[in-house]
Design an enzyme around this catalytic site. Structure first.
Site, PDB file in Angstrom:
ATOM      1  N   THR A  90       0.852  -1.219   0.000  1.00  0.00           N
ATOM      2  CA  THR A  90       0.000   0.000   0.000  1.00  0.00           C
ATOM      3  C   THR A  90       0.872   1.247   0.000  1.00  0.00           C
ATOM      4  O   THR A  90       1.880   1.304   0.676  1.00  0.00           O
ATOM      5  CB  THR A  90      -0.874   0.015   1.261  1.00  0.00           C
ATOM      6  OG1 THR A  90      -1.610  -1.190   1.336  1.00  0.00           O
ATOM      7  CG2 THR A  90      -1.864   1.188   1.220  1.00  0.00           C
ATOM      8  N   GLY A  98      -1.898  -0.964   6.531  1.00  0.00           N
ATOM      9  CA  GLY A  98      -1.844  -1.931   7.625  1.00  0.00           C
ATOM     10  C   GLY A  98      -2.890  -3.008   7.443  1.00  0.00           C
ATOM     11  O   GLY A  98      -3.368  -3.254   6.334  1.00  0.00           O
TER      12      GLY A  98
END
Lengths: 135, 169
Positions: A1, A53
């Site tokens: 990400t 996360g």
């Protein structure tokens, strides 16, 4: 990400996040990144937020919007709001990182993992690029 | 008035034992290029929205990060990409989920925000919208790296259990 947050010279903020998700994901699993309010949010009244996360926990805590709401409604600083909401994610069992830019020039990151790829730059010339938690 | 730009490239079990020197240096260099791309917009009094898109596009194209080229793969070995963008001025937002044929999903998300009445488009419909919008296409050959294929194979050999903390990069 990957993600970016910014505040421009006009005091406007914006956020963007992009990801491949997690290795081996199945059944059309989607994490927090594309969910407005979970992994990505921007509001000139509070700030711009991008997260990375364990997405399921960031969705449940509605992290990006929650940070902005705490600033807007409870008058918290962005720093206090980020730390409180990241602690909530941790309490749920998740880990990850958050970057935030505020309309008054605030710029911060927090993460609960050993490391996070991160960088910052500002018009005063401050420039920082880091990977490991102890940098 | 000043400006600020902050980036991340993912958080996780990154220590000097788990991240090679080459990977760390490659990622640092890419983060620096992304800072430069966003700063070029902001230093010219440009909009934060344009700056974050410019910076994320650099990171999507760089193979060191789990996004765009170099993304983690699904159980079936496909690069299925998600992205979002949001403008603090008016809380306009655009997002895509599960797209497989666009080089820069963040720009597709921006097209959703700018050229559709929706916020979030997903899957084959979002891929079709990308073609209609003229977003730069990408093949799976471009998006999928051998290292990602190897990581997936390693996971599948280990039983393929979905582990929310099993995050590569």
């Amino acid at each position: 990400t990957v993600g970016a947050v910014a505040c421009d010279v006009h005091g406007h903020v914006a956020a963007a996040t992009s990801t491949g998700g997690v290795t081996g994901k199945r059944w059309g699993r989607i994490g927090d990144s594309p969910l407005i309010g979970a992994g990505t949010y921007a509001d000139d009244r509070a700030g711009a937020v991008s997260c990375t996360g364990s997405g399921e926990f960031f969705i449940r805590a509605n992290v990006a919007h929650e940070i902005c709401a705490r600033v807007r409604l409870a008058g918290e600083t962005l720093e206090a709001a980020v730390e409180t909401v990241l602690a909530e994610v941790t309490a749920l069992g998740g880990t990850g990182g958050i970057i935030v830019a505020g309309p008054k020039g605030e710029a911060l990151w927090r993460f609960s993992t050993p490391g996070m790829y991160r960088a910052r730059l500002d018009s005063a010339g401050g420039r920082e690029v880091a990977v490991f938690g102890d940098e | 008035m000043s400006w600020t730009l902050i980036l991340h490239g993912g958080a996780g079990q990154m220590t000097r034992d788990t991240v090679s020197q080459a990977q760390a240096e490659g990622a640092r260099a890419a983060l620096g290029r992304a800072l430069d791309a966003g700063a070029a917009v902001l230093a010219a009094d440009g909009a934060a929205l344009d700056a974050v898109e410019a910076a994320v596009r650099v990171l999507e194209d760089d193979p060191h990060f789990n996004s765009g080229r170099g993304a983690a793969l699904t159980h079936a070995g496909v690069a299925e990409l998600d992205a979002a963008i949001m403008d603090g001025r008016n809380r306009n937002a655009g997002a895509v989920a599960g797209v497989t044929a666009t080089r820069n999903p963040v720009s597709l998300a921006r097209a959703v925000m700018a050229n559709s009445p929706h916020v979030l488009l997903s899957g084959a419909g979002a891929d079709a919208f990308s073609v209609e919008q003229g977003c730069e296409p990408a093949t799976q050959d471009w998006l999928v790296l051998p290292e990602r294929r190897a990581q997936l194979d390693e996971m599948l050999e280990g039983g393929g259990a979905f582990d929310v903390d099993m995050k590569y990069g």
